[in-house]
Design an enzyme around this catalytic site. Sequence first.
Site, PDB file in Angstrom:
ATOM      1  N   HIS A 110      29.983  42.311  14.498  1.00 34.30           N
ATOM      2  CA  HIS A 110      30.084  40.869  14.733  1.00 34.30           C
ATOM      3  C   HIS A 110      28.896  40.116  14.173  1.00 34.30           C
ATOM      4  CE1 HIS A 110      33.061  41.467  18.271  1.00 34.30           C
ATOM      5  NE2 HIS A 110      33.575  41.715  17.105  1.00 34.30           N
ATOM      6  N   GLY A 177      29.689  49.376  27.839  1.00 34.66           N
ATOM      7  CA  GLY A 177      29.404  47.976  28.137  1.00 34.66           C
ATOM      8  C   GLY A 177      30.276  46.992  27.406  1.00 34.66           C
ATOM      9  N   SER A 179      34.220  44.985  27.550  1.00 32.20           N
ATOM     10  CA  SER A 179      35.370  44.701  28.436  1.00 32.20           C
ATOM     11  C   SER A 179      36.681  45.128  27.813  1.00 32.20           C
ATOM     12  CB  SER A 179      35.420  43.199  28.736  1.00 32.20           C
ATOM     13  OG  SER A 179      35.601  42.478  27.521  1.00 32.20           O
ATOM     14  N   GLU A 205      32.175  48.329  35.365  1.00 35.27           N
ATOM     15  CA  GLU A 205      33.451  48.321  36.106  1.00 35.27           C
ATOM     16  C   GLU A 205      34.557  48.664  35.122  1.00 35.27           C
ATOM     17  OE1 GLU A 205      33.287  44.224  37.284  1.00 35.27           O
ATOM     18  OE2 GLU A 205      33.237  43.586  35.200  1.00 35.27           O
TER      19      GLU A 205
HETATM   20  P1  NAD Z   1      39.902  37.803  19.316  1.00 32.23           P
HETATM   21  O1  NAD Z   1      40.847  38.930  19.226  1.00 32.23           O
HETATM   22  O2  NAD Z   1      38.460  38.100  19.171  1.00 32.23           O
HETATM   23  O3  NAD Z   1      40.110  37.007  20.656  1.00 32.23           O
HETATM   24  C1  NAD Z   1      41.463  36.708  20.952  1.00 32.23           C
HETATM   25  C2  NAD Z   1      41.624  35.234  20.988  1.00 32.23           C
HETATM   26  O4  NAD Z   1      41.258  34.838  22.285  1.00 32.23           O
HETATM   27  C3  NAD Z   1      40.682  34.466  20.096  1.00 32.23           C
HETATM   28  O5  NAD Z   1      41.302  34.174  18.857  1.00 32.23           O
HETATM   29  C4  NAD Z   1      40.466  33.196  20.867  1.00 32.23           C
HETATM   30  O6  NAD Z   1      41.189  32.142  20.283  1.00 32.23           O
HETATM   31  C5  NAD Z   1      41.102  33.442  22.227  1.00 32.23           C
HETATM   32  N1  NAD Z   1      40.274  33.023  23.337  1.00 32.23           N
HETATM   33  C6  NAD Z   1      40.337  31.825  23.926  1.00 32.23           C
HETATM   34  N2  NAD Z   1      39.519  31.740  24.956  1.00 32.23           N
HETATM   35  C7  NAD Z   1      38.882  32.936  25.017  1.00 32.23           C
HETATM   36  C8  NAD Z   1      37.885  33.479  25.873  1.00 32.23           C
HETATM   37  N3  NAD Z   1      37.379  32.756  26.894  1.00 32.23           N
HETATM   38  N4  NAD Z   1      37.469  34.723  25.639  1.00 32.23           N
HETATM   39  C9  NAD Z   1      37.975  35.430  24.609  1.00 32.23           C
HETATM   40  N5  NAD Z   1      38.924  34.984  23.775  1.00 32.23           N
HETATM   41  C10 NAD Z   1      39.350  33.747  23.992  1.00 32.23           C
HETATM   42  O7  NAD Z   1      40.223  36.690  18.210  1.00 32.23           O
HETATM   43  P2  NAD Z   1      40.052  36.829  16.765  1.00 32.23           P
HETATM   44  O8  NAD Z   1      40.083  35.431  16.257  1.00 32.23           O
HETATM   45  O9  NAD Z   1      41.027  37.817  16.219  1.00 32.23           O
HETATM   46  O10 NAD Z   1      38.544  37.421  16.539  1.00 32.23           O
HETATM   47  C11 NAD Z   1      38.279  37.916  15.274  1.00 32.23           C
HETATM   48  C12 NAD Z   1      37.003  38.685  15.354  1.00 32.23           C
HETATM   49  O11 NAD Z   1      35.884  37.833  15.679  1.00 32.23           O
HETATM   50  C13 NAD Z   1      37.013  39.764  16.430  1.00 32.23           C
HETATM   51  O12 NAD Z   1      36.380  40.921  15.913  1.00 32.23           O
HETATM   52  C14 NAD Z   1      36.134  39.185  17.488  1.00 32.23           C
HETATM   53  O13 NAD Z   1      35.494  40.177  18.257  1.00 32.23           O
HETATM   54  C15 NAD Z   1      35.103  38.441  16.690  1.00 32.23           C
HETATM   55  N6  NAD Z   1      34.443  37.440  17.551  1.00 32.23           N
HETATM   56  C16 NAD Z   1      33.077  37.290  17.497  1.00 32.23           C
HETATM   57  C17 NAD Z   1      32.469  36.345  18.330  1.00 32.23           C
HETATM   58  C18 NAD Z   1      30.961  36.197  18.340  1.00 32.23           C
HETATM   59  O14 NAD Z   1      30.444  35.328  19.060  1.00 32.23           O
HETATM   60  N7  NAD Z   1      30.265  37.035  17.595  1.00 32.23           N
HETATM   61  C19 NAD Z   1      33.216  35.551  19.153  1.00 32.23           C
HETATM   62  C20 NAD Z   1      34.574  35.764  19.165  1.00 32.23           C
HETATM   63  C21 NAD Z   1      35.200  36.710  18.361  1.00 32.23           C
HETATM   64  N1  APR Z   2      25.955  47.991  32.515  1.00 34.17           N
HETATM   65  C1  APR Z   2      27.151  48.336  31.963  1.00 34.17           C
HETATM   66  N2  APR Z   2      28.163  47.454  31.763  1.00 34.17           N
HETATM   67  C2  APR Z   2      27.942  46.190  32.130  1.00 34.17           C
HETATM   68  C3  APR Z   2      26.732  45.745  32.707  1.00 34.17           C
HETATM   69  C4  APR Z   2      25.710  46.723  32.892  1.00 34.17           C
HETATM   70  N3  APR Z   2      24.526  46.423  33.433  1.00 34.17           N
HETATM   71  N4  APR Z   2      26.847  44.426  32.982  1.00 34.17           N
HETATM   72  C5  APR Z   2      28.082  44.053  32.589  1.00 34.17           C
HETATM   73  N5  APR Z   2      28.750  45.102  32.091  1.00 34.17           N
HETATM   74  C6  APR Z   2      30.114  45.152  31.571  1.00 34.17           C
HETATM   75  C7  APR Z   2      31.042  44.095  32.144  1.00 34.17           C
HETATM   76  O1  APR Z   2      31.659  44.607  33.303  1.00 34.17           O
HETATM   77  C8  APR Z   2      32.054  43.926  30.997  1.00 34.17           C
HETATM   78  O2  APR Z   2      33.132  44.816  31.160  1.00 34.17           O
HETATM   79  O3  APR Z   2      30.032  44.870  30.191  1.00 34.17           O
HETATM   80  C9  APR Z   2      31.262  44.310  29.754  1.00 34.17           C
HETATM   81  C10 APR Z   2      30.934  43.113  28.878  1.00 34.17           C
HETATM   82  O4  APR Z   2      32.156  42.621  28.368  1.00 34.17           O
HETATM   83  P1  APR Z   2      32.123  41.276  27.503  1.00 34.17           P
HETATM   84  O5  APR Z   2      31.234  40.289  28.135  1.00 34.17           O
HETATM   85  O6  APR Z   2      33.549  40.924  27.207  1.00 34.17           O
HETATM   86  O7  APR Z   2      31.392  41.696  26.163  1.00 34.17           O
HETATM   87  P2  APR Z   2      32.051  42.414  24.918  1.00 34.17           P
HETATM   88  O8  APR Z   2      33.094  43.402  25.337  1.00 34.17           O
HETATM   89  O9  APR Z   2      30.931  42.894  24.093  1.00 34.17           O
HETATM   90  O10 APR Z   2      32.792  41.179  24.158  1.00 34.17           O
HETATM   91  C11 APR Z   2      33.409  41.489  22.906  1.00 34.17           C
HETATM   92  O11 APR Z   2      33.842  39.144  22.489  1.00 34.17           O
HETATM   93  O12 APR Z   2      33.241  36.921  22.482  1.00 34.17           O
HETATM   94  C12 APR Z   2      33.316  38.073  21.739  1.00 34.17           C
HETATM   95  O13 APR Z   2      31.987  38.538  19.891  1.00 34.17           O
HETATM   96  C13 APR Z   2      31.961  38.484  21.272  1.00 34.17           C
HETATM   97  O14 APR Z   2      31.155  40.684  20.797  1.00 34.17           O
HETATM   98  C14 APR Z   2      31.787  39.899  21.801  1.00 34.17           C
HETATM   99  C15 APR Z   2      33.222  40.314  21.987  1.00 34.17           C
END
Ligand code: NAD
Ligand code: APR
Length: 236
Positions: A110, A177, A179, A205
């Site tokens: 990312h 870590g 989700s 979790e």
């Molecule tokens: P995605 O699969 O990452 O997420 C699914 C869709 O969920 C997104 O298109 C978004 O429109 C929608 N969404 C709306 N509210 C949301 C919320 N609160 N949490 C999560 N999703 C939400 O979507 P994508 O467009 O296919 O992502 C493409 C790539 O970009 C993926 O690899 C994703 O992980 C990455 N990404 C990076 C970041 C960042 O901050 N680095 C943020 C988001 C996505």
């Molecule tokens: N130890 C282990 N796990 C933890 C801890 C901890 N101390 N604290 C939180 N977690 C877990 C939460 O329970 C959750 O399941 O880490 C996970 C974090 O999930 P997200 O916040 O969704 O982060 P991530 O999975 O990295 O998100 C994926 O979404 O918005 C985009 O680009 C963004 O890279 C991110 C992607």
Amino acid sequence: MRIFVLTGAGVSAESGLGTFRDKAGTGIWARFDPMKLATPEAFAADPDTVQAFYNARRRNLVEAEPNAAHAALARLEREFAAHGGRLVLVTQNIDDLHERAGSSDVIHMHGELLKSRCTRCGTVAPERGDLGPHSVCLACGEIGTLRPHVVWFGEMPLEMERIEDELLRADLFVAIGTSGSVYPAAGYVSLARDAGIATCEINLEPSDNAFLFDERRYGPASEAVPAFVDEILRRA
Ligand code: NAD
Ligand code: APR
């Protein structure tokens, strides 16, 4: 032994960097709308707000320190390098805590918060300061064309081919870590299972795709990851 590790925001949570989602609903995306801060459309519509969001996270990151989970993964890489074995570390995180803990060749799917990308010439360069309308691209000289080198919703993740190639050559896939709610990273466990690769989830979790993992370990990463690494090295 070849281990493919995928980390998410949870591995950096105990370093003080917020996660995006969690069951308690306290994640970043519960407080901020990702569609207004983490999409190319948001950046085009209101670049100052998006830059301010990432500038604040960049300043936080400079103050943060790696935790025992980052250190344990760096130790595993060193031990494997010294005694055979291979650790591939892929992270969804845009922080540099794996590197600061000693991991090398970290694949940031990312992007990286401490890098900027010029929207005119495409140059990616180290960036520790704030980005904004007065930032200058040192490669092409343009002003105001620098964005965070971060993958937003709707954009393609980086190094996907290399990641999937490395995953299919692993003996064990470990997600730490994350989700399991954002693709393509959330789909890697299914890719591993279909290829007959053992899978393990380490999280605070159960994740959204916990049911897909052969093994599941729950607890704070700073405790669960060092224990996992000790076990792997005992078995190796
Ligand atoms: P995605 O699969 O990452 O997420 C699914 C869709 O969920 C997104 O298109 C978004 O429109 C929608 N969404 C709306 N509210 C949301 C919320 N609160 N949490 C999560 N999703 C939400 O979507 P994508 O467009 O296919 O992502 C493409 C790539 O970009 C993926 O690899 C994703 O992980 C990455 N990404 C990076 C970041 C960042 O901050 N680095 C943020 C988001 C996505
Ligand atoms: N130890 C282990 N796990 C933890 C801890 C901890 N101390 N604290 C939180 N977690 C877990 C939460 O329970 C959750 O399941 O880490 C996970 C974090 O999930 P997200 O916040 O969704 O982060 P991530 O999975 O990295 O998100 C994926 O979404 O918005 C985009 O680009 C963004 O890279 C991110 C992607």
